[in-house]
Design an enzyme around this catalytic site. Sequence first.
Site, PDB file in Angstrom:
ATOM      1  N   LEU A 114       1.042  -1.079  -0.070  1.00  0.00           N
ATOM      2  CA  LEU A 114      -0.040   0.000  -0.010  1.00  0.00           C
ATOM      3  C   LEU A 114       1.070   1.295   0.094  1.00  0.00           C
ATOM      4  O   LEU A 114       1.949   1.053   0.540  1.00  0.00           O
ATOM      5  CB  LEU A 114      -1.138   0.100   1.246  1.00  0.00           C
ATOM      6  N   ASP A 115       0.454   2.328  -0.650  1.00  0.00           N
ATOM      7  CA  ASP A 115       1.238   3.361  -0.704  1.00  0.00           C
ATOM      8  C   ASP A 115       1.487   3.956   0.735  1.00  0.00           C
ATOM      9  O   ASP A 115       0.664   3.804   1.404  1.00  0.00           O
ATOM     10  CB  ASP A 115       0.574   4.621  -1.480  1.00  0.00           C
ATOM     11  N   ARG A 116       2.662   4.763   0.931  1.00  0.00           N
ATOM     12  CA  ARG A 116       2.995   5.164   2.320  1.00  0.00           C
ATOM     13  C   ARG A 116       1.621   5.789   2.714  1.00  0.00           C
ATOM     14  O   ARG A 116       1.221   5.591   4.168  1.00  0.00           O
ATOM     15  CB  ARG A 116       3.927   6.058   2.233  1.00  0.00           C
TER      16      ARG A 116
END
Length: 231
Positions: A60-62
Amino acid sequence: MDELTVLYEDNHIIVVMKPQGIPSCGDESGDDNLLERVRRYIKEKYKKPGNVFVGLVHRLDRPTGGVMVFAKTSKAAGRLSEQMKSGDFEKKYLAVLVGTPEPPQAKLVNYLKKNPVNNMVYLCPPTTDGAKLASLEYRVLQEKGGLCLADIKLHTGRSHQIRVQMAGISHPVYGDMRYGGANAKKGNLALWAYSLTFTHPVTKERMKFMLEPPADGIPWKAFDLSPALEL
């Protein structure tokens, strides 16, 4: 021990909540990341000596939070990775968008290319060298105050996919100044991986995990999240 929200764990997999703002795995920032937190949790809980295997299956993106599964054995990692490639993983997100897309339910198909220099992803023609197909479906659930709550189902797992595709139709994710610019509103990115469905790598049982976003957070608290979460 680092605080880790564990939704499910057995000998083969561990399903956890990824908080917003921390990387899924190590990156050039050198910041603490979820993969290492899971590794430390297993090492301490089971008093394991030496290195502990934890397989990263998806990311998942940060700035995105939500449900993630990690593998505890190499066999489980391999089987889950195959599911990712075959499309057996079903990933759903809740997003607060700026404005309301028309139509309120649609499938978006684009081609994306990532620039590794600035870590930005761009819409591009399908003939562009390195272009990757990106497909998702969105459905508007509620509208409020110039924003809408949308349910988004991914068909592909491209980097920054939801953010780029929604910004591409002029309805960026709330808080996404990177892709939405001034239209995006300032605040935490309102993108949450609320549902993850996959087949257990060993028992073959179909498993589904759901986790609501921080309901007291802005802008989530403006919406009724229960219909999407089937509560």
